[in-house]
Each structure stands twice: as C-alpha cells, then as structure tokens.
Design a protein around this motif. Structure first.
Motif, PDB file in Angstrom:
ATOM      1  N   LEU A 162     -12.235 -45.632   4.862  1.00 50.75           N
ATOM      2  CA  LEU A 162     -13.258 -44.624   5.100  1.00 50.75           C
ATOM      3  C   LEU A 162     -14.464 -45.173   5.839  1.00 50.75           C
ATOM      4  O   LEU A 162     -14.951 -46.248   5.509  1.00 50.75           O
ATOM      5  N   PRO A 163     -14.959 -44.423   6.791  1.00 54.47           N
ATOM      6  CA  PRO A 163     -16.287 -44.731   7.311  1.00 54.47           C
ATOM      7  C   PRO A 163     -17.297 -44.516   6.187  1.00 54.47           C
ATOM      8  O   PRO A 163     -17.089 -43.669   5.315  1.00 54.47           O
ATOM      9  N   SER A 164     -18.366 -45.262   6.191  1.00 56.66           N
ATOM     10  CA  SER A 164     -19.300 -45.260   5.062  1.00 56.66           C
ATOM     11  C   SER A 164     -19.912 -43.882   4.782  1.00 56.66           C
ATOM     12  O   SER A 164     -20.128 -43.526   3.631  1.00 56.66           O
ATOM     13  N   HIS A 165     -20.185 -43.093   5.795  1.00 51.68           N
ATOM     14  CA  HIS A 165     -20.833 -41.799   5.587  1.00 51.68           C
ATOM     15  C   HIS A 165     -19.868 -40.723   5.088  1.00 51.68           C
ATOM     16  O   HIS A 165     -20.289 -39.704   4.575  1.00 51.68           O
ATOM     17  N   LEU A 166     -18.584 -40.962   5.228  1.00 53.01           N
ATOM     18  CA  LEU A 166     -17.603 -39.918   4.934  1.00 53.01           C
ATOM     19  C   LEU A 166     -17.550 -39.556   3.456  1.00 53.01           C
ATOM     20  O   LEU A 166     -17.415 -38.384   3.103  1.00 53.01           O
ATOM     21  N   SER A 167     -17.677 -40.524   2.599  1.00 52.64           N
ATOM     22  CA  SER A 167     -17.600 -40.226   1.170  1.00 52.64           C
ATOM     23  C   SER A 167     -18.785 -39.378   0.701  1.00 52.64           C
ATOM     24  O   SER A 167     -18.744 -38.805  -0.378  1.00 52.64           O
ATOM     25  N   ASP A 168     -19.824 -39.280   1.524  1.00 47.70           N
ATOM     26  CA  ASP A 168     -20.975 -38.446   1.193  1.00 47.70           C
ATOM     27  C   ASP A 168     -20.825 -37.003   1.674  1.00 47.70           C
ATOM     28  O   ASP A 168     -21.619 -36.150   1.279  1.00 47.70           O
ATOM     29  N   LEU A 169     -19.847 -36.745   2.512  1.00 51.90           N
ATOM     30  CA  LEU A 169     -19.650 -35.391   3.042  1.00 51.90           C
ATOM     31  C   LEU A 169     -19.149 -34.455   1.952  1.00 51.90           C
ATOM     32  O   LEU A 169     -18.159 -34.748   1.275  1.00 51.90           O
ATOM     33  N   PRO A 170     -19.796 -33.319   1.773  1.00 52.77           N
ATOM     34  CA  PRO A 170     -19.338 -32.361   0.751  1.00 52.77           C
ATOM     35  C   PRO A 170     -17.910 -31.866   0.997  1.00 52.77           C
ATOM     36  O   PRO A 170     -17.151 -31.680   0.050  1.00 52.77           O
ATOM     37  N   VAL A 171     -17.525 -31.697   2.257  1.00 52.13           N
ATOM     38  CA  VAL A 171     -16.181 -31.207   2.551  1.00 52.13           C
ATOM     39  C   VAL A 171     -15.139 -32.243   2.138  1.00 52.13           C
ATOM     40  O   VAL A 171     -14.073 -31.897   1.625  1.00 52.13           O
ATOM     41  N   TYR A 172     -15.446 -33.507   2.309  1.00 52.01           N
ATOM     42  CA  TYR A 172     -14.524 -34.565   1.902  1.00 52.01           C
ATOM     43  C   TYR A 172     -14.418 -34.637   0.380  1.00 52.01           C
ATOM     44  O   TYR A 172     -13.324 -34.753  -0.171  1.00 52.01           O
ATOM     45  N   ARG A 173     -15.545 -34.546  -0.286  1.00 54.00           N
ATOM     46  CA  ARG A 173     -15.526 -34.578  -1.758  1.00 54.00           C
ATOM     47  C   ARG A 173     -14.759 -33.388  -2.329  1.00 54.00           C
ATOM     48  O   ARG A 173     -14.025 -33.524  -3.301  1.00 54.00           O
ATOM     49  N   LYS A 174     -14.922 -32.230  -1.708  1.00 55.62           N
ATOM     50  CA  LYS A 174     -14.194 -31.047  -2.170  1.00 55.62           C
ATOM     51  C   LYS A 174     -12.693 -31.223  -1.920  1.00 55.62           C
ATOM     52  O   LYS A 174     -11.870 -30.808  -2.756  1.00 55.62           O
ATOM     53  N   ALA A 175     -12.313 -31.846  -0.812  1.00 52.35           N
ATOM     54  CA  ALA A 175     -10.898 -32.116  -0.546  1.00 52.35           C
ATOM     55  C   ALA A 175     -10.325 -33.029  -1.621  1.00 52.35           C
ATOM     56  O   ALA A 175      -9.192 -32.820  -2.089  1.00 52.35           O
ATOM     57  N   MET A 176     -11.087 -34.009  -2.048  1.00 56.04           N
ATOM     58  CA  MET A 176     -10.637 -34.909  -3.106  1.00 56.04           C
ATOM     59  C   MET A 176     -10.501 -34.150  -4.434  1.00 56.04           C
ATOM     60  O   MET A 176      -9.558 -34.391  -5.194  1.00 56.04           O
ATOM     61  N   ASP A 177     -11.407 -33.217  -4.698  1.00 57.00           N
ATOM     62  CA  ASP A 177     -11.301 -32.392  -5.904  1.00 57.00           C
ATOM     63  C   ASP A 177     -10.030 -31.539  -5.871  1.00 57.00           C
ATOM     64  O   ASP A 177      -9.356 -31.375  -6.891  1.00 57.00           O
ATOM     65  N   ILE A 178      -9.720 -31.008  -4.701  1.00 65.20           N
ATOM     66  CA  ILE A 178      -8.528 -30.173  -4.549  1.00 65.20           C
ATOM     67  C   ILE A 178      -7.266 -31.001  -4.769  1.00 65.20           C
ATOM     68  O   ILE A 178      -6.301 -30.528  -5.379  1.00 65.20           O
ATOM     69  N   ILE A 179      -7.274 -32.235  -4.313  1.00 70.48           N
ATOM     70  CA  ILE A 179      -6.118 -33.109  -4.538  1.00 70.48           C
ATOM     71  C   ILE A 179      -5.887 -33.300  -6.033  1.00 70.48           C
ATOM     72  O   ILE A 179      -4.764 -33.143  -6.525  1.00 70.48           O
ATOM     73  N   MET A 180      -6.942 -33.626  -6.745  1.00 71.48           N
ATOM     74  CA  MET A 180      -6.816 -33.860  -8.185  1.00 71.48           C
ATOM     75  C   MET A 180      -6.373 -32.582  -8.918  1.00 71.48           C
ATOM     76  O   MET A 180      -5.516 -32.631  -9.796  1.00 71.48           O
ATOM     77  N   LEU A 181      -6.951 -31.465  -8.538  1.00 70.28           N
ATOM     78  CA  LEU A 181      -6.609 -30.198  -9.176  1.00 70.28           C
ATOM     79  C   LEU A 181      -5.156 -29.811  -8.896  1.00 70.28           C
ATOM     80  O   LEU A 181      -4.421 -29.411  -9.810  1.00 70.28           O
ATOM     81  N   SER A 182      -4.718 -29.945  -7.661  1.00 72.59           N
ATOM     82  CA  SER A 182      -3.343 -29.558  -7.324  1.00 72.59           C
ATOM     83  C   SER A 182      -2.333 -30.474  -8.010  1.00 72.59           C
ATOM     84  O   SER A 182      -1.269 -30.021  -8.436  1.00 72.59           O
ATOM     85  N   ARG A 183      -2.654 -31.750  -8.143  1.00 71.85           N
ATOM     86  CA  ARG A 183      -1.766 -32.662  -8.878  1.00 71.85           C
ATOM     87  C   ARG A 183      -1.643 -32.245 -10.341  1.00 71.85           C
ATOM     88  O   ARG A 183      -0.555 -32.240 -10.908  1.00 71.85           O
TER      89      ARG A 183
END
Length: 131
Positions: A5-26
């Motif tokens: 990851l580029p350093s700023h990416l983990s701060d993006l709300p869209v990226y964090r929401k994508a990670m939440d969706i991954i956990m939820l769908s699993r």
C-alpha cells in the motif's frame, strides 16, 4: 492482505470501507456455507452456495482496484479501474439479492451488506472526483 500500500491509501475512507466489506462478506459466506453445504433430497447440491463464494471473491477484488486506480498515472487506465470497481459493486448487489432467496438463516445479514455497499458507492463517487 498486503497489497504493498502507498502510505496515504490506508487513510482513504473508500479503502477502509472496502476492507469492511471484505470482512463482512467473509463472515456472511461462512455463516451461509454452514446452511447450504448439505445435499438436497435428490443428491444435488444447493446452487446458492456458489453465490456465497462469489460475494467473497468480488469483495476481495475491491481493494486491489482502488489501489490500482490510485497508482495509475494515465486517466484512461485509471478510468478502466474505476469501471471495474463499479462492475464489482453491481455484481455484489446482484449476488446479495440472489443469496437472500436462499434457504438459510444467514440471509438476514445480506441487507447489512447491501447497506455497506450503498455507503461504499457514496464514498466511491466522492473519491472518484478527487482522482
């Protein structure tokens, strides 16, 4: 998941929401698989079990597309990643509706996934304007 990851990416709300969706769908898929893994009376398997795998596969593809769009310098290639992200989100919606018709108690959690997808789409639209 480590996508370099580029350093700023983990701060993006869209990226964090994508990670939440991954956990939820699993979690939803695991719950559904317990109900759908049994054979039908005629010896066939429940076709809905494949949709539970699809939501995991599609949600796992969200984060890499966000990363690729952020890294891309050419607007034409960036646009292709954004289109792919939009297709993935649409497929997730469709598969969640298909799974909701399944014979499982886990289908009650699918509206939660769709609610998260709606939030993701809003974040995605505002994020796309910044690219």
């Amino acid at each position: 998941m480590n996508y370099n990851l580029p350093s700023h990416l983990s701060d993006l709300p869209v990226y964090r929401k994508a990670m939440d969706i991954i956990m939820l769908s699993r979690s939803i898929s695991t719950y559904l698989n317990n109900d759908l893994c049994y054979l039908n009376n005629d010896g066939t398997e429940d076709n809905d079990i494949y949709f539970s795998g699809d939501i995991v596969q599609q949600s796992r593809s969200l984060a890499p597309e966000i990363i690729n769009a952020e890294r891309e310098r050419h607007s034409e290639k960036k646009h292709k990643h954004l289109e792919s992200l939009d297709r993935l989100t649409s497929k997730l919606y469709r598969n969640s509706y298909r799974l909701e018709r399944s014979k499982s108690n886990g289908r009650d959690y699918l509206p939660i996934l769709r609610g998260e997808l709606k939030k993701f789409r809003k974040l995605q639209r505002s994020w796309m304007m910044t690219l």
